[in-house]
Design an enzyme around this catalytic site. Structure first.
Site, short mmCIF file in Angstrom:
data_model
loop_
_atom_site.label_atom_id
_atom_site.label_comp_id
_atom_site.label_asym_id
_atom_site.label_seq_id
_atom_site.Cartn_x
_atom_site.Cartn_y
_atom_site.Cartn_z
CB THR A 16 -19.20 -47.81 -33.95
OG1 THR A 16 -19.81 -47.24 -32.91
CG2 THR A 16 -19.72 -47.37 -35.18
CB SER A 60 -16.91 -49.55 -25.76
OG SER A 60 -17.03 -48.36 -26.08
CB THR A 92 -14.41 -45.44 -30.68
OG1 THR A 92 -15.59 -44.83 -30.72
CG2 THR A 92 -13.92 -46.16 -31.73
CG ASP A 93 -18.51 -44.36 -26.59
OD1 ASP A 93 -18.29 -43.69 -27.68
OD2 ASP A 93 -19.98 -44.40 -26.43
#
Length: 336
Positions: A16, A60, A92-93
């Site tokens: 992101t 990710s 961030t996932d």
């Protein structure tokens, strides 16, 4: 840019923090490279001499083990070339997973910092620039040395061992529920809450192809058939996110006894925090029973991270029969 400033190397993997709008995709997609990210941060060039590399441009969830091993080698090369610290930006996932995996293999005292963003660059209140600046400041700080891989988000530094994504969309998404956060940034400098702790020795780099390790969550009415199917399908180990302190049903327990004779079986807790038990409950499907059937409990290690540990152990050449002892050793260690 003053060359008297210390060097921090930044590499981007996507996520992101790098995403901008795409009409074709009807949403944001990774487009910005590391150099563009660095240029977007006010004041960054005042705190460090920045070098940039763009290693991947991926969400990710699509990062692979090999992508991370390549990033690890790149980070080591930057430190060898004189960088005081290294920063990786990504989505961030999977941030809690990639940080832990890299930490398993990171051998250097120099800080390796991971960061990202919960809001895309064009969003009101985009957090990417602040996170990147904070990550660089943590990478430069002398108290960050020797702490392994750290995740820096929202002016908080987390140890790779403890960090988890506790919210799907909020800016304050990342938490360290059990071990506590490593530091908070105050006026641009990290204030660490713990002294440096002894860390288990890093794992040997992979010597074989990465194995498939199944992660199965035990749920109400579950008889363990999915875990059995995974092993029949070629998975080399099974991590079970057990109910409560690491528990499964009577029927699931019976299957675990059979599976543990074939592959390593590891039991974590599916709860958001807390340790598995080791010697509290004695009924069929509880921890004492499961240990007698050949399974190992992970203690404080989450199911997500237990899966990565088992995969890394097998990839590093640890024999399947020795994986349980290695996991048990980790369950006893407090890794900061």
């Amino acid at each position: 840019m003053s060359h008297s400033l210390p060097v921090v190397a930044i590499a981007s993997l996507g996520g992101t923090i790098s995403m901008t709008s795409s009409d074709a995709a009807a949403g944001v997609v990774p487009t910005l490279d590391a150099a563009q990210l660095a240029r977007s941060v006010p004041g960054l060039s005042d705190v460090a001499t920045i070098t940039t590399s763009s290693l991947r441009q991926l969400p990710s969830a699509s990062l692979r083990y090999d992508d991370l091993m390549e990033a690890l080698v790149w980070a080591e090369q930057q430190v060898a070339a004189g960088a005081r610290g290294v920063v990786l930006t990504q989505g961030t996932d999977t941030l809690e997973e990639t940080a832990f995996l890299l930490d398993l293999f990171w051998t250097l005292p120099a800080p390796l910092i991971l960061t990202g963003a919960m809001r895309a660059p064009q969003a009101a209140g985009a957090d990417g620039p602040a996170n990147l600046l904070a990550a660089v400041r943590v990478a430069l700080h002398s108290e960050s040395v020797g702490r392994g891989v750290l995740v820096v988000m929202n002016d908080v530094a987390h140890y790779a061992r403890w960090v988890s994504k506790g919210d799907s969309l909020a800016v304050q998404a990342f938490v360290s529920r059990d071990g506590g956060v490593a530091a908070r940034l105050v006026e641009g400098a990290p204030a660490f809450f713990h002294a440096r702790q002894a860390r288990p020795g890093p794992l040997t780099r992979p010597v074989r192809a990465w194995p498939k390790v199944a992660l199965v969550t035990a749920v109400l009415g579950d008889d363990g058939e999915l875990a059995e199917m995974a092993v029949k399908g070629g998975y080399e180990a099974v991590v079970i996110a057990g109910q409560g302190a690491g528990h499964v049903s009577f029927a699931f327990a019976q299957r675990i006894g059979v599976l543990a004779e074939q592959v390593p079986v590891v039991i974590a807790s599916r709860a958001a925090g807390g340790s598995t038990a080791f010697q509290t409950y004695g009924y069929v499907g509880a921890e004492i029973d499961l240990a007698q059937r050949g399974a190992r409990m992970t203690g404080w290690l989450s199911a997500l991270k237990a899966r990565l540990l088992v995969a890394a152990l097998l990839a590093s050449g640890v024999a399947p029969g020795a994986v349980g002892d290695a996991v048990a050793n980790w369950s006893r260690l407090t890794r900061q």
